[in-house]
Motif scaffolding. Structure first.
Motif, PDB file in Angstrom:
ATOM      1  N   LYS A  27      43.909  87.432  69.458  1.00  0.00           N
ATOM      2  CA  LYS A  27      42.496  87.550  69.871  1.00  0.00           C
ATOM      3  C   LYS A  27      41.836  86.169  69.731  1.00  0.00           C
ATOM      4  O   LYS A  27      42.447  85.225  69.208  1.00  0.00           O
ATOM      5  CB  LYS A  27      41.770  88.554  68.963  1.00  0.00           C
ATOM      6  CG  LYS A  27      42.419  89.935  68.902  1.00  0.00           C
ATOM      7  CD  LYS A  27      41.909  90.784  70.040  1.00  0.00           C
ATOM      8  CE  LYS A  27      42.498  92.161  70.195  1.00  0.00           C
ATOM      9  NZ  LYS A  27      43.781  92.528  69.786  1.00  0.00           N
ATOM     10  N   GLU A  28      40.562  86.101  70.139  1.00  0.00           N
ATOM     11  CA  GLU A  28      39.866  84.810  70.091  1.00  0.00           C
ATOM     12  C   GLU A  28      39.868  84.214  68.676  1.00  0.00           C
ATOM     13  O   GLU A  28      40.046  83.015  68.496  1.00  0.00           O
ATOM     14  CB  GLU A  28      38.427  84.962  70.609  1.00  0.00           C
ATOM     15  CG  GLU A  28      37.692  83.629  70.637  1.00  0.00           C
ATOM     16  CD  GLU A  28      36.423  83.662  71.478  1.00  0.00           C
ATOM     17  OE1 GLU A  28      36.283  84.540  72.350  1.00  0.00           O
ATOM     18  OE2 GLU A  28      35.577  82.781  71.260  1.00  0.00           O
TER      19      GLU A  28
ATOM     20  N   LEU B  86      50.614  79.538  61.535  1.00  0.00           N
ATOM     21  CA  LEU B  86      50.640  79.380  62.991  1.00  0.00           C
ATOM     22  C   LEU B  86      52.017  78.874  63.374  1.00  0.00           C
ATOM     23  O   LEU B  86      52.604  78.076  62.648  1.00  0.00           O
ATOM     24  CB  LEU B  86      49.566  78.347  63.404  1.00  0.00           C
ATOM     25  CG  LEU B  86      49.538  77.885  64.861  1.00  0.00           C
ATOM     26  CD1 LEU B  86      49.165  79.046  65.782  1.00  0.00           C
ATOM     27  CD2 LEU B  86      48.521  76.740  65.056  1.00  0.00           C
ATOM     28  N   PHE B  87      52.537  79.370  64.494  1.00  0.00           N
ATOM     29  CA  PHE B  87      53.807  78.848  64.989  1.00  0.00           C
ATOM     30  C   PHE B  87      53.616  78.380  66.424  1.00  0.00           C
ATOM     31  O   PHE B  87      53.275  79.173  67.300  1.00  0.00           O
ATOM     32  CB  PHE B  87      54.893  79.929  64.903  1.00  0.00           C
ATOM     33  CG  PHE B  87      56.270  79.471  65.355  1.00  0.00           C
ATOM     34  CD1 PHE B  87      56.678  78.139  65.243  1.00  0.00           C
ATOM     35  CD2 PHE B  87      57.184  80.383  65.882  1.00  0.00           C
ATOM     36  CE1 PHE B  87      57.934  77.714  65.651  1.00  0.00           C
ATOM     37  CE2 PHE B  87      58.453  79.987  66.292  1.00  0.00           C
ATOM     38  CZ  PHE B  87      58.826  78.649  66.179  1.00  0.00           C
TER      39      PHE B  87
ATOM     40  N   LYS C 264      40.911  80.439  67.625  1.00  0.00           N
ATOM     41  CA  LYS C 264      39.929  79.582  66.949  1.00  0.00           C
ATOM     42  C   LYS C 264      40.513  79.082  65.616  1.00  0.00           C
ATOM     43  O   LYS C 264      40.424  77.892  65.285  1.00  0.00           O
ATOM     44  CB  LYS C 264      38.638  80.403  66.723  1.00  0.00           C
ATOM     45  CG  LYS C 264      37.543  79.681  65.967  1.00  0.00           C
ATOM     46  CD  LYS C 264      36.872  78.657  66.892  1.00  0.00           C
ATOM     47  CE  LYS C 264      35.699  77.942  66.263  1.00  0.00           C
ATOM     48  NZ  LYS C 264      36.019  77.102  65.119  1.00  0.00           N
ATOM     49  N   ASN C 265      41.131  80.019  64.852  1.00  0.00           N
ATOM     50  CA  ASN C 265      41.739  79.621  63.573  1.00  0.00           C
ATOM     51  C   ASN C 265      42.862  78.608  63.798  1.00  0.00           C
ATOM     52  O   ASN C 265      43.035  77.674  63.003  1.00  0.00           O
ATOM     53  CB  ASN C 265      42.303  80.838  62.833  1.00  0.00           C
ATOM     54  CG  ASN C 265      41.198  81.708  62.282  1.00  0.00           C
ATOM     55  OD1 ASN C 265      40.038  81.268  62.201  1.00  0.00           O
ATOM     56  ND2 ASN C 265      41.517  82.945  61.928  1.00  0.00           N
ATOM     57  N   ALA C 266      43.603  78.794  64.878  1.00  0.00           N
ATOM     58  CA  ALA C 266      44.690  77.854  65.186  1.00  0.00           C
ATOM     59  C   ALA C 266      44.106  76.460  65.408  1.00  0.00           C
ATOM     60  O   ALA C 266      44.607  75.459  64.876  1.00  0.00           O
ATOM     61  CB  ALA C 266      45.445  78.324  66.433  1.00  0.00           C
ATOM     62  N   TRP C 267      43.045  76.396  66.175  1.00  0.00           N
ATOM     63  CA  TRP C 267      42.422  75.099  66.490  1.00  0.00           C
ATOM     64  C   TRP C 267      41.859  74.453  65.214  1.00  0.00           C
ATOM     65  O   TRP C 267      42.032  73.256  64.982  1.00  0.00           O
ATOM     66  CB  TRP C 267      41.354  75.312  67.558  1.00  0.00           C
ATOM     67  CG  TRP C 267      40.580  74.106  68.012  1.00  0.00           C
ATOM     68  CD1 TRP C 267      39.257  74.066  68.270  1.00  0.00           C
ATOM     69  CD2 TRP C 267      41.062  72.770  68.296  1.00  0.00           C
ATOM     70  NE1 TRP C 267      38.878  72.814  68.698  1.00  0.00           N
ATOM     71  CE2 TRP C 267      39.980  72.000  68.705  1.00  0.00           C
ATOM     72  CE3 TRP C 267      42.316  72.163  68.223  1.00  0.00           C
ATOM     73  CZ2 TRP C 267      40.083  70.646  69.051  1.00  0.00           C
ATOM     74  CZ3 TRP C 267      42.433  70.810  68.562  1.00  0.00           C
ATOM     75  CH2 TRP C 267      41.325  70.072  68.974  1.00  0.00           C
TER      76      TRP C 267
END
Ligand code: PLP
Length: 488
Positions: free
Chosen positions: A469-470, A446-447, A474-477
């Motif tokens: 996409k969602e 993630l950047f 979600k993965n970022a969070w």
């Protein structure tokens, strides 16, 4: 194995033969297809050290021809390891600029046609497609018909031209006399909020206004310019002998996407006869959504307005559009026609070289034409709506978490936030959040980037990439929470 006849013969004096071009062209298109299909497989942020890429490139240029297949294979070997992937769905830093496939094809065609659109005559199709695309964009963004437009490379350059027009508008003969060393005119003053983009300061540097000639107006708790403070500043400066000439308001500031109250600012500008330029480089594209109308209502009062299709309209960088109600003033500031640039059509056509510092111009309008026709306005609107939904979703997750704070409102899809375990002073909180963002970006998954708000270190997550996409948000969070628990 490549055939030896693919090696360029230095005595042949011509270009790459058509069949060879076709062969490598297809290879490159295949490469791009796989790159776009697999953009997610690369680390979003390269983890190389400064100098690593340069050290892999021979320091002397080749005197003899090389096989083009070797040039192409060096993309994987040398270039890809040093890439920060702006096309990656997990690129949620700065303000995104993602390249859509139709935009990439337009770039290819633009390179092949290789026109110079300085004059109508030097490329009628480029000039007229640009005029047609400006007209489309004006309608798409719901701007009044009175706005004329031009394509430049970046918002920095668009704003610089707008501010140059504002300087021309005060009729102090800058064109003839310049600004330095003059006793016959007061010094010029430019106004913008404390949250305005640095390109406005750079315009002041470029145009002889100087940093002393910029007055930064304070913002309210939502990071919006306070109109009353603007009025006060103008009155005070006039009393002290300055000549206020331009106000820059922003819809979608860089740190937080805050929205300056353009209508109220416009009233002040109208009363004081000051040029109003509105910078909506990133957020301006969302003016195509009827539900966002309120944010953009004030633009009809502006003298000039910049929006960047290369930021949130999936057009490969670069393409910025400046709209203005006063093309005549812009032209007065920049037009200079030497004998060798005169044409028979000058009195009946538009020569875009008359409206800026650059003479040569790329065929950028092809990118708007391809992208708008491929997706249709509704296709682009749907993607924007999804980004806005995802931004709000991420903002809600932050709000609901007891150890994260949302640090600014989220009018678009940029979320400002920080981790806050609740037991640290401000200095320690800054250190914790700086450590967290470094950890996040080191993963290559993630950047995101940061800013400072009220002197506090704040992370920013922006959802505006065409491939985001969602699941990515979600993965970022999940990643942010996991790394936070590891370091807290
Ligand atoms: N204006 C705003 C509000 C921005 O956020 C940016 C960049 O992010 C710019 C201007 C400068 O854009 P460009 O890179 O096109 O010069």
């Amino acid at each position: 194995m490549e055939k030896s006849e693919d090696l360029y013969n230095v005595l042949s004096l011509g270009d790459m033969p058509p069949e060879e071009f076709r062969k490598y062209g297809y290879q490159l298109i295949d490469w791009i297809t796989e790159y776009l299909r697999n953009s997610e497989k690369h680390p979003v942020l390269s983890n190389i050290k400064p100098g690593d890429i340069k050290s892999k490139i021979q320091s002397n240029p080749p005197l003899k021809p090389e096989l083009f297949s070797e040039v192409l294979s060096d993309i994987d070997k040398i270039i890809m390891p040093g890439m920060t992937h702006w096309n990656h769905p997990n690129f949620m830093a700065y303000f995104n600029s993602t390249a859509s496939a139709p935009g990439i094809l337009a770039e290819l065609l633009s390179g092949a046609l290789n026109i110079n659109g300085m004059l109508w005559k030097s490329s009628p199709a480029s000039t007229e497609l640009e005029q047609a695309m400006i007209n489309w964009l004006r309608q798409i963004l719901n701007l009044p018909e009175i706005f004329w437009g031009i394509i430049y490379d970046t918002a920095s350059v668009s704003s610089m031209h707008a501010i140059a027009a504002a300087r021309e508008n005060v009729n102090i003969k800058t064109r003839e006399k310049g600004l330095a060393g003059r006793k016959d005119t007061p010094r010029l003053k430019l106004y913008c909020s404390e949250q305005a983009h640095s390109s406005i300061d750079k315009s002041a540097l470029t145009l002889g206004i100087g940093l002393e000639g910029i007055r930064k107006i304070p913002v309210d708790k939502d990071f919006k310019m306070i109109p009353g403070k603007l009025a006060e500043a103008i009155a005070e400066d006039k009393q002290n002998g300055w000549l206020p000439f331009c106000v820059v308001a922003t819809i979608g500031t860089t740190s937080t996407t805050s929205i300056d109250p353009v209508r109220e600012i416009a009233e002040i500008c109208e009363k004081e006869k000051i040029w109003l330029h509105v910078d909506s480089a990133h957020a301006g594209i969302t003016a195509m959504l009827p539900e966002m109308k309120n944010y953009f209502d004030g633009i009809k009062h502006a003298d000039s307005y910049v929006v960047n299709p290369h930021k949130w309209m999936f057009i490969p960088i670069d393409l910025s559009v400046l709209f203005t109600k006063h093309p005549d003033i812009l032209k007065r500031a920049f037009s200079l026609v030497t004998e060798y640039l005169k044409t028979n059509e000058d009195s009946t056509v538009e020569n875009y070289m008359d409206y800026g510092i650059q003479l040569g111009r790329r065929f950028r309008s092809l990118k708007l034409w391809f992208v708008i026709r491929y997706f249709g306005v509704e296709g682009i609107q749907n993607i924007l709506r999804e980004h806005l939904r995802l931004g709000k979703l991420f903002a809600r997750w932050i709000e609901e978490h007891t150890e994260f704070d949302k640090m600014a409102p989220t009018p678009f899809s940029t979320v400002c936030f920080r981790a806050n375990p609740g037991n640290l002073d401000e200095k320690k909180l800054d250190e914790l959040n700086e450590k967290l963002i470094n950890k996040i970006n080191e993963t290559g998954k993630l950047f995101i980037t940061h800013t400072k708000l009220n002197n506090k270190f704040v992370m920013r997550l922006v959802v505006s990439g065409i491939r985001t996409k969602e699941v990515h948000v979600k993965n970022a969070w999940d990643l942010i929470q996991k790394l936070y628990l590891e370091i807290k």
